[in-house]
Design a protein around this motif. Structure first.
Motif, PDB file in Angstrom:
ATOM      1  N   LEU A  88      36.259  51.587   6.885  1.00  0.00           N
ATOM      2  CA  LEU A  88      34.902  52.548   7.011  1.00  0.00           C
ATOM      3  C   LEU A  88      34.078  51.342   5.796  1.00  0.00           C
ATOM      4  N   ILE A  89      34.768  51.821   4.548  1.00  0.00           N
ATOM      5  CA  ILE A  89      33.804  51.366   3.924  1.00  0.00           C
ATOM      6  C   ILE A  89      33.999  49.645   4.116  1.00  0.00           C
TER       7      ILE A  89
ATOM      8  N   PHE B 277      41.555  54.766   7.304  1.00  0.00           N
ATOM      9  CA  PHE B 277      40.304  54.837   7.767  1.00  0.00           C
ATOM     10  C   PHE B 277      39.165  54.728   6.914  1.00  0.00           C
ATOM     11  N   VAL B 278      39.123  55.827   5.381  1.00  0.00           N
ATOM     12  CA  VAL B 278      38.346  54.816   4.756  1.00  0.00           C
ATOM     13  C   VAL B 278      38.044  53.888   4.160  1.00  0.00           C
TER      14      VAL B 278
ATOM     15  N   VAL C 107      44.239  58.003   6.926  1.00  0.00           N
ATOM     16  CA  VAL C 107      43.232  58.144   5.681  1.00  0.00           C
ATOM     17  C   VAL C 107      42.827  56.985   4.937  1.00  0.00           C
ATOM     18  N   VAL C 108      43.412  56.760   4.555  1.00  0.00           N
ATOM     19  CA  VAL C 108      43.550  55.443   3.234  1.00  0.00           C
ATOM     20  C   VAL C 108      43.351  54.422   4.069  1.00  0.00           C
TER      21      VAL C 108
END
Length: 72
Positions: A39-40, A35-36, A32-33
């Motif tokens: 995206l950023i 992936f985020v 999750v880290v």
């Protein structure tokens, strides 16, 4: 040849007994880290492209596109 066999046995022993593998929860959190963060970074690059007008055929030519258009 025995050095190669010793190397492979040592590598296998280290892989099976000395490596600490992440739990499924740790692996999910790391995923999750990543992936985020991806995206950023993609959003920041998108904004930079839009502001500087990287794509000349789009309606919005970016701030630099308008500045270049005013100059000549």
């Amino acid at each position: 040849m025995s050095k190669i066999v010793d190397y492979v046995k040592g590598s296998y022993d280290e892989l099976m007994h000395k490596v600490s593998w992440p739990t499924m929860s740790e692996l999910s959190n790391s995923t999750v880290v990543v992936f985020v963060a991806a995206l950023i970074i993609a959003f920041i690059i998108f904004l930079m492209d839009m502001v500087t007008g990287v794509h000349p055929t789009m309606f919005w030519k970016g701030l630099l596109g308008y500045l270049y258009g005013m100059m000549g």
